[in-house]
Motif scaffolding. Sequence first.
Motif, PDB file in Angstrom:
ATOM      1  N   TRP A 170      21.844  60.584  37.365  1.00 22.21           N
ATOM      2  CA  TRP A 170      21.346  60.127  38.442  1.00 22.21           C
ATOM      3  C   TRP A 170      19.687  60.537  38.860  1.00 22.21           C
ATOM      4  N   ARG A 171      19.407  61.427  38.241  1.00 18.97           N
ATOM      5  CA  ARG A 171      17.959  61.637  38.390  1.00 18.97           C
ATOM      6  C   ARG A 171      17.245  60.625  37.956  1.00 18.97           C
TER       7      ARG A 171
ATOM      8  N   PRO B 280      21.010  65.107  47.428  1.00 17.25           N
ATOM      9  CA  PRO B 280      21.230  65.130  46.068  1.00 17.25           C
ATOM     10  C   PRO B 280      22.573  65.525  45.807  1.00 17.25           C
ATOM     11  N   LEU B 281      23.107  65.388  44.588  1.00 17.46           N
ATOM     12  CA  LEU B 281      24.344  65.695  43.827  1.00 17.46           C
ATOM     13  C   LEU B 281      24.725  67.163  44.334  1.00 17.46           C
TER      14      LEU B 281
ATOM     15  N   ALA C 274      27.952  69.570  40.380  1.00 16.21           N
ATOM     16  CA  ALA C 274      27.982  68.243  39.464  1.00 16.21           C
ATOM     17  C   ALA C 274      27.745  68.535  38.043  1.00 16.21           C
TER      18      ALA C 274
ATOM     19  N   ARG D 257      24.156  64.721  36.655  1.00 19.69           N
ATOM     20  CA  ARG D 257      23.115  64.953  37.531  1.00 19.69           C
ATOM     21  C   ARG D 257      21.677  64.441  36.935  1.00 19.69           C
ATOM     22  N   GLU D 258      21.729  64.547  35.565  1.00 24.08           N
ATOM     23  CA  GLU D 258      20.438  64.055  34.756  1.00 24.08           C
ATOM     24  C   GLU D 258      20.567  62.474  34.953  1.00 24.08           C
TER      25      GLU D 258
END
Length: 401
Positions: free
Chosen positions: A75-76, A62-63, A67, A72-73
């Motif tokens: 990349w999710r 995970p980041l 981050a 982050r959202e």
Amino acid sequence: MPDTPSAPVILGDEPGSFPHGVLAERHPAIVRQVRDALPYGPVQRRALDRLLRSCAEGVIEPLPAGADPADRERWRAWGLDTHAGRSWFEVPWLWSESHFYRRLLDAVGYFGPGPWRGVDPFRPSKRAELDAPVTDGELAALDALGDRPAEERAHALLHGSLWGNRADLGFRLSAAGARTREPAPALVADDSAALWSLLPPAGTGTLCLVADNAGRELLPDLLLIAHLLTEGRIGRAVLHVKPYPYYVSDATTTDVVDALDRLRAAGGAAAAYGHVLWSAMADGRLAVRAHPFSCAPLPYADMPDDLRAEFAAAALTVFKGDLNYRRLVGDRWWPPATPFQDVTAWFPGPVAALRTLKSDVITGLSAPAEAALVAAEGRRWRTSGRHALIQVNPSGRPRRQ
């Protein structure tokens, strides 16, 4: 992809394959190059060493906790939760390769609060290429184009953009010559006539150009835009670049400014074009766009609605380079004869690809062209960078839900 037969997604799990070599050999080499390029401190060096070990034997993580929440959202949404904990070699190659560069920027503190925030780890190599003496010769070649007929000037600038840093801006003025100098065709697909038909004289539409690399490859892209503006083939251009450093040499806004400065300082026709571009940016005829999706590890078929609307409104969208081609058609093992029009039928408007072949994915090849390439080079024709294509789909439509 909509309305097309399925083809396997390209992975990096086959030893000896080109994608496997990128993950197992090129990425570690890039980490070492970055480690030596700037005087990073112990924190950054330890992080780069951890990334180096991860490339060889680790898994996708995970980041980091610090981050940016919005990133982050993103990349999710782009699949990080699905791929975390898996080997770099087991996920789609496009995803794995893209995430590597995001983690590399974490390692050097690009997104952090410290003094290395916003410092491009690839800037030394970008500047060295832009300032190299050979670039002077390439820009000086523009002066010789001034006396050429308009059609030849347009052809030369289009091919300069196509081939990037492989040759000077007068490279291969004759498409027929390009086909006969090598055992297999250098230009494996040529829809340039269709491209020019979408950019007619006295055109007032918008050109979207999705840029590839900085340095000597960005210069001819900018020169092509300047030519289209001065010849009245477009009313406006939007240059799409990356919002942060990506894939070693992909262009950012800073790289655009560096390239414009390089043109204006070159003298002759290059400087004249540079001043045209500078003025065009000042009055809005040339805009730079750095959409977050430009760094997404996904095909452009999954782009968000705001970006889709921009491309839909353009007279033509041009995708430059190999990575953008992979994202345009889908990074899959398409049979080479799969029509380019089929795999881009979802695109919301006219679209073109200018690409030097440096990866396995390919569409729109005729059977004789593929046979000649295989006979001359085996499988290396897909990745050697010795071949290029100009492909156009003059009409697109919104993707079906």
